[in-house]
Scaffold this motif. Structure first.
Motif, PDB file in Angstrom:
ATOM      1  N   VAL A  44      24.500  50.256  91.044  1.00  0.00           N
ATOM      2  CA  VAL A  44      24.445  49.410  89.845  1.00  0.00           C
ATOM      3  C   VAL A  44      25.845  49.036  89.389  1.00  0.00           C
ATOM      4  O   VAL A  44      26.137  47.873  89.102  1.00  0.00           O
ATOM      5  N   ALA A  49      21.996  44.110  92.349  1.00  0.00           N
ATOM      6  CA  ALA A  49      20.818  43.927  91.508  1.00  0.00           C
ATOM      7  C   ALA A  49      19.578  44.403  92.243  1.00  0.00           C
ATOM      8  O   ALA A  49      19.565  44.511  93.466  1.00  0.00           O
ATOM      9  N   ARG A  83      20.629  48.691  83.879  1.00  0.00           N
ATOM     10  CA  ARG A  83      20.301  47.604  84.790  1.00  0.00           C
ATOM     11  C   ARG A  83      18.841  47.163  84.643  1.00  0.00           C
ATOM     12  O   ARG A  83      18.538  45.968  84.736  1.00  0.00           O
ATOM     13  N   GLU A  86      18.770  44.800  81.763  1.00  0.00           N
ATOM     14  CA  GLU A  86      19.342  43.507  82.126  1.00  0.00           C
ATOM     15  C   GLU A  86      18.376  42.696  82.982  1.00  0.00           C
ATOM     16  O   GLU A  86      18.274  41.473  82.843  1.00  0.00           O
TER      17      GLU A  86
END
Length: 250
Positions: A44, A49, A83, A86
């Motif tokens: 990460v 991703a 993450r 996000e």
């Protein structure tokens, strides 16, 4: 008959030994959960991703709720949750993003209870609070702790653009921290990151940011200058002469 019995007994013993050895090898080949989570967290931080959670929710919950916390494991869980949040933001699913943000904030608070000296966790605590509507002025102590505990770690290119985005409202001590951090990114050779940051969040303050580059190795200043010019974003770098304009050359 006795010979046959002995042979069968020996064969069983051999098979049992082989099975035991194979099982031991299998177990040793599976990393502990803290190792697995740390590997994913490092991925990460490298910028990679993923479309869905690489670990089940139960594993993250377990890492965050042990009676005796594992610092590496609980830190990794918070980074992974960052993450995941996000990813939901990018998917434009507001409800799912809100759920992920709540989980992230709870995770990082537990992690700081276990590892209060981790600068990245303090930055995540600051960043997640702002994303949940907190006032910048009310969360500056978290940002200060992040800088105090982790002024020059490898992940600072993650922090820099978020701080430069609010540069104008920062007190003078944090503005200075932000400028020094940018210089450190160039000094350590993270040229692509530095160029991306300057062209983005740092562009309004580019003169103040590049002013401190006179202490950086000439090699890195040249690389940074070339990177910016290639991106059609030239900036006067201390100690670097701009290329002579020669319109007659192709």
């Amino acid at each position: 008959m006795a010979l046959a019995g002995n042979a069968v007994g020996k064969l069983f013993t051999i098979l049992l030994a082989v099975f035991a050895a194979g099982w031991a090898t299998f177990l040793l080949s599976i990393p502990n959960q803290d190792v697995q989570l740390s590997r994913i967290a490092n991925t990460v931080l490298s910028g990679a991703a993923f479309q869905r959670s690489p670990v089940p929710e139960t594993s993250l919950w377990a890492a965050e709720n042990r009676t005796l916390c594992n610092p590496r494991e609980i830190r990794a869980a918070s980074i992974i949750r960052l993450r995941l949040y996000e990813t939901e933001v990018d998917s434009l699913d507001a409800h799912a993003a809100a759920v992920r943000l709540n989980a992230l904030r709870q995770s990082v608070q537990r992690a700081l209870g276990c590892v209060p000296t981790d600068g990245l966790l303090w930055f995540i605590a600051y960043w997640s609070a702002i994303n949940q509507g907190g006032q910048v002025s009310e969360n500056l102590d978290k940002l200060r702790m992040s800088y105090r505990l982790a002024p020059y770690e490898g992940w600072i290119a993650l922090r820099s653009p978020y701080v430069l985005a609010i540069y104008d409202v920062l007190p003078s001590d944090l503005q200075e921290r932000a400028r020094k951090e940018f210089v450190s990114i160039v000094r350590t050779g993270l040229i692509r990151d530095a160029a991306r940051i300057l062209k983005g969040a740092g562009w309004r303050h580019r003169e103040a940011l590049v002013a401190g580059l006179d202490t950086v190795r000439l090699e890195f200043r040249l690389q940074f200058d070339r990177s910016l010019r290639a991106a059609d974003a030239p900036v006067d770098i201390p100690g670097i002469e701009p290329p002579e304009f020669r319109p007659w050359r192709n």
